[in-house]
Structures are given as structure tokens and as C-alpha cells.
Design an enzyme around this catalytic site. Structure first.
Site, PDB file in Angstrom:
ATOM      1  N   SER A   8       5.076  -0.709 -16.684  1.00  0.00           N
ATOM      2  CA  SER A   8       4.290  -0.936 -14.995  1.00  0.00           C
ATOM      3  C   SER A   8       5.397  -1.208 -14.039  1.00  0.00           C
ATOM      4  O   SER A   8       6.458  -1.841 -14.652  1.00  0.00           O
ATOM      5  CB  SER A   8       3.280  -1.743 -14.921  1.00  0.00           C
ATOM      6  OG  SER A   8       3.742  -2.920 -15.306  1.00  0.00           O
ATOM      7  N   CYS A   9       5.392  -0.636 -12.631  1.00  0.00           N
ATOM      8  CA  CYS A   9       6.115  -1.040 -11.674  1.00  0.00           C
ATOM      9  C   CYS A   9       5.582  -1.405 -10.546  1.00  0.00           C
ATOM     10  O   CYS A   9       4.398  -1.220 -10.525  1.00  0.00           O
ATOM     11  CB  CYS A   9       7.286  -0.299 -11.575  1.00  0.00           C
ATOM     12  SG  CYS A   9       6.635   1.576 -10.582  1.00  0.00           S
ATOM     13  N   PRO A  10       6.031  -2.148  -9.319  1.00  0.00           N
ATOM     14  CA  PRO A  10       5.229  -2.442  -8.219  1.00  0.00           C
ATOM     15  C   PRO A  10       4.613  -1.537  -7.612  1.00  0.00           C
ATOM     16  O   PRO A  10       3.170  -1.606  -7.261  1.00  0.00           O
ATOM     17  CB  PRO A  10       6.283  -3.019  -7.421  1.00  0.00           C
ATOM     18  CG  PRO A  10       7.208  -3.893  -8.518  1.00  0.00           C
ATOM     19  CD  PRO A  10       7.262  -2.735  -9.506  1.00  0.00           C
ATOM     20  N   GLY A  12       3.879   1.612  -9.059  1.00  0.00           N
ATOM     21  CA  GLY A  12       3.224   2.254  -9.974  1.00  0.00           C
ATOM     22  C   GLY A  12       3.495   3.798 -10.170  1.00  0.00           C
ATOM     23  O   GLY A  12       2.320   4.616 -10.609  1.00  0.00           O
ATOM     24  N   THR A  16       7.443   3.528 -13.636  1.00  0.00           N
ATOM     25  CA  THR A  16       6.518   3.217 -14.587  1.00  0.00           C
ATOM     26  C   THR A  16       6.627   4.428 -15.842  1.00  0.00           C
ATOM     27  O   THR A  16       6.553   4.301 -16.950  1.00  0.00           O
ATOM     28  CB  THR A  16       5.051   3.342 -14.256  1.00  0.00           C
ATOM     29  OG1 THR A  16       4.802   2.199 -13.284  1.00  0.00           O
ATOM     30  CG2 THR A  16       3.988   3.280 -15.268  1.00  0.00           C
TER      31      THR A  16
END
Length: 503
Positions: A8-10, A12, A16
């Protein structure tokens, strides 16, 4: 070995899914099986519990807190950021293998403890600057979908209004139709009413921009106790005209106050009402008084000055701003510097009543054009000079065409990870040129995302295309020139292997 992983990343979006693909490929190359659950903007499909039970270990490649983390409790694990999985997936898989082997040798399996699901992954041991960036990025990550949805709907409304009203007055007339009139007497056969519905729906989405930003900054700082004062502070900021700057201030203020109050030592009988009554009541009161009485007016004046400055930009000043924002977009390809430039651009879109040629829309076009350059340039370079890139990079180049066209800068990350200084230098120069050309030629867009897919929503769209072409050609040419000076030993080894196989 068998591993399950979560990425996941900030925002998304890109990181990700790139991390998931990288981990799967690295695991397969090392003889292991890696099943990844992507917790992105599009939601997630949970890994089958049977697969989790059968797994030897867990890989967390996440910048946000993993949802339902207790599913993996008891499994040996490694916990890295999403960028580590994108840039060096082999090392991540190797670390996971080492964790499993260590747990087996100790005879005692270790696993993560499920926390109370904070919104973002904030490293409490990090320095103040890092934590502030993580809090800010949490608010921005939740704000971006509102901006994207609202901005595109508003742009569609204006585009439709241009057809519905003759004489080019649609952009003004569509804003004059009250929402109450649409609700009371919507005419499904009226193009004017449909354009007004799109505009009003987008405006409603945009109305959440500052409260969401403020609320989730506060949430990142104080967890759930920060939500209410954060949203209240954001709404107060909008009410007094403090806008985006006010939302930043109230987000940090609300988070700090809520965190402080939630840590008060109180009697047992009061603890139950602290999170639902005392904390939101007192923190909202403090934030409301501070914003409405003390700091709201000066921040609103600062926002007005910023808007006036942007509106008054022209000539060389506008071109220099476009070049600076373009360089920021090309510097870290979706990282913090890139997001600062993007956030600066999208907040300008929230100012209502601007003409289509307003500087704020030109800034958004310059930022979008610059953000598309790096992946498109890498894709072009892999076609023009294939022999300068590895087989893996050539495959990544094929995907980079679509990623770049869709305004996903992260499509160039695999190239930057393999050859940082040459790719980043080239990206900064070309992206800066794209931003400057876009501003100079007057391209403008009300939509905050979409790349080529929102071309119909642009004013002077040909200028936008020219800016992208110029930036892409410059970046691709620089990359080719720099790589030609000193070819990669990895590429040379692959070419010798190919020649040997052909012989």
C-alpha cells in the site's frame, strides 16, 4: 518458501501495484511463491485464509497501516516501506527468507501485533521533519480523490455548458443556476440543467477538500480523537476564507490538541466518555475559537494575497514558475517533492469563479504535463535505443507508455531505481522544460488528473500536447546521451549472453 504480502502507498495508485508486481517477480526468480494483497485506492481483495495459513512468512510493503493485520499474527515477517519493495524487491524477499529461517532456528515463531488501525504508518522513532511529512501526506492522500472527482465533474460541467449556452457564456451561466432550482425543477431534456448538475456535484465534492485535508492530518497525529476537531477546523477554515492554508494549520492544531487531551489521566468513571464526548468537545472548541477568532483573518488575507499573485502572474514569471513546478514533478517521481508541486496545483482549482484562462488552471496543466514526461521519455528511449536497456527495462518501457499517458509519474521509477542519477537528471530537465512550455503557450485545465484522457476538458489543448512532446524528447535524448557515454555493465552482460545463445 511461501509468502503472503501486503502492499500500500499513500495515494493507493501506482506504488501499491508496482510493489506487488516486483515482489511476485522477485519471489519467483528466487524460487519462492509470493501472493500479494494490494490495499490500494481501488480497494482490496483479501488473501484466502487458507493461503495465509499455509504461508511461511509475511512481507509488509506498506506506507499505510495494514488493514486486518491480525490475520497474519504468529507468522515471521518483515516490514518495509513500499518504495523499498519497488526499488529492491530481491533484498526484501531475501530479508523475508532470513526472518523465516531465524524464527525456525529459534523455535519460537514471531508475528506482528495488530494495533488499533491508524490511518497512516507514522514512524514514532523518526525525526520531527519525517513525522510532519507523514502526517501531511496522510491528509493529502485522502484529499486527492475528492479533488480528482470534483475537478473532473466541474470540468465536464463547463464543457457541456459551452455547448448548452451559445456565444461562449456557458462557463458563467452554469454557475448562476441555483442548486435549489435544480432539485425542485430538473428538466432531463435540458442540456443546461445537465451541465449545472455536473458542476454542482463537482462543487459539492470540492467542498470537502479542506475539511478532509485537515481531518486526516489530525487523524494521523491523534488517531480517531483527531477526526472531529480536524473536520470542524477545516470547515471553519472554509467559512472564514482561510482555505487550504487554514486547513493545514487546523489539521496540525486539531491533532495536537486532541492527542494532548486524550492523554489526560482521568478517573475510571470518566474514561468511557472521553473519546466520544470530552475529547471531541474540548478539542473542537479550542480549534474553533483559534480559527474563527484568532488566526482565521490573517490566514484568509494570506490566501487572498496568494490568489491575487497567481492571477497576476504573466510572461517570464509564469514561465519560471512552470519550470520550477515541472522540475519538482520530475525530481522524485511521485515522492514528497512531486506531491508538494501537485498539491500546490490542485488547491488552485478550488477557487471558484475563475475564467478558463486563469493562471491556476495553467499551473495545473503545467504540472500535469511535467508529470507525464518521465515515463513517456523512458518508454521512448527504450524504443529508440533498445540496446542501452536491459530486457526487464524494455518490458517496463511498454507499460510506461500507458502510465505516462495517464499522468502516473511512477511509471519511470524502475528506470530511476536502476540508474538514479542519469534518469533523475534527465527527468528534471525535461519535466522543467515541459512545465515552462505549457505555461508559455497558455495551456489550461480544470481537471486535476487524467493525462491525455482529459484532453477534451482543456483550453488550448494543442499547447499541452506540444509541452509533453518537448519535455519527452528532451528527457529521452538526455538519457540516451548519458547512457551512451558509459553503457551499463548489466546491459553488456545480457548482450553477451544473447550473442552466445544465438551462436
Amino acid at each position: 518458501m511461501k509468502f503472503v504480502a501486503v502492499s500500500s502507498c499513500p495515494t493507493g495508485i501506482a506504488h501499491t501495484y508496482m510493489a506487488a508486481e516486483a515482489l511476485e517477480q522477485a519471489g519467483a526468480a528466487a524460487g519462492h511463491q509470493v501472493v500479494v494483497e494490494t490495499q490500494g485506492a481501488a480497494g482490496s481483495t483479501p488473501i484466502d485464509p487458507a493461503v495465509i495459513a499455509d504461508a511461511d512468512g509475511v512481507i509488509y510493503a506498506a506506507d499505510l497501516e495494514v488493514k486486518d493485520k491480525d490475520r497474519f499474527a504468529g507468522k515471521p515477517f518483515v516490514d518495509v516501506g513500499v518504495k523499498k519493495a519497488v526499488h529492491d524487491p530481491n533484498a526484501v524477499v531475501a530479508a523475508a527468507v532470513a526472518a523465516v529461517e531465524s524464527a525456525r532456528a529459534a523455535g519460537v515463531p514471531t508475528g506482528p501485533v495488530a494495533p488499533a488501525a491508524p490511518v497512516t504508518k507514522v514512524d514514532t522513532n523518526a525525526g520531527a521533519g519525517t513525522r510532519i511529512r507523514q502526517w501531511l501526506m496522510t491528509g493529502v492522500s485522502y484529499m486527492i480523490p475528492f479533488v480528482a472527482a470534483g475537478g473532473i465533474l466541474i470540468a465536464l460541467g463547463f464543457m457541456l455548458a459551452g455547448v448548452a449556452w451559445p456565444g461562449g457564456e456557458g462557463a458563467v451561466e452554469v454557475t448562476k443556476i441555483p442548486l435549489a432550482d435544480l432539485v425542485a425543477g430538473f428538466d432531463p431534456l435540458s442540456l443546461q440543467h445537465w451541465s449545472a448538475v455536473l458542476f454542482q456535484t463537482g462543487a459539492l465534492a470540492f467542498g470537502f477538500l479542506v475539511p478532509v485535508l485537515s481531518g486526516f492530518i489530525a487523524y494521523a497525529i491523534a488517531d480517531r480523537p483527531g477526526l472531529v476537531p480536524g473536520f470542524v477546523g477545516g470547515a471553519a477554515s472554509v467559512a472564514v476564507g482561510a482555505g487550504f492554508l487554514g486547513g493545514l494549520v487546523t489539521g496540525f492544531l486539531a491533532g495536537g490538541v486532541a492527542l494532548w487531551i486524550s492523554r489526560w489521566k482521568v478517573a475510571k468513571g470518566v474514561r468511557g466518555v472521553m473519546p466520544v464526548v470530552v475529547v471531541p468537545l474540548l478539542s473542537s472548541l479550542v480549534v474553533g475559537v483559534v480559527m474563527l477568532v484568532l488566526i482565521g483573518k490573517p490566514i484568509a488575507s494570506a490566501m487572498t494575497s496568494l490568489t491575487d499573485w497567481l492571477t497576476g502572474l504573466s510572461g517570464a514569471n509564469a514561465i519560471l514558475l512552470g519550470a520550477l513546478l515541472g522540475a519538482m514533478m520530475g525530481f522524485d517521481l511521485g515522492g514528497p517533492v512531486n506531491k508538494v508541486a501537485y498539491t500546490f496545483a490542485v488547491t488552485g482549482l478550488s477557487v471558484q469563479g475563475l475564467a478558463d484562462d486563469a493562471t491556476q488552471f495553467k499551473i495545473m496543466a503545467a504540472v500535469m504535463a511535467a508529470g507525464m514526461v518521465a515515463p513517456l521519455a523512458m518508454a521512448l528511449a527504450t524504443v529508440v535505443r533498445k540496446n542501452l536497456f536491459t530486457h526487464s527495462e524494455q518490458e517496463n518501457g511498454k507499460a510506461a507508455w500507458l502510465l505516462g499517458a495517464s499522468f502516473i509519474s511512477e511509471g519511470a521509477i524502475p528506470f530511476a531505481a536502476a540508474d538514479p542519477w542519469r534518469v533523475i537528471v534527465s527527468s528534471v530537465v525535461g519535466s522543467s522544460a515541459a512545465g515552462a512550455v505549457s505555461m508559455a503557450l497558455g495551456a489550461g485545465v480544470r481537471a486535476p488528473h487524467g493525462g491525455i484522457w482529459v484532453l477534451p476538458l482543456m483550453s488550448t489543448f494543442w499547447a499541452f500536447v506540444v509541452a509533453i512532446v518537448v519535455g519527452t524528447v528532451i528527457t529521452a535524448g538526455l538519457v540516451i546521451a548519458l547512457k551512451s557515454m558509459r553503457p551499463s555493465p548489466v546491459v553488456a552482460a545480457e548482450q553477451r549472453a544473447d550473442a552466445a545463445l544465438a551462436a
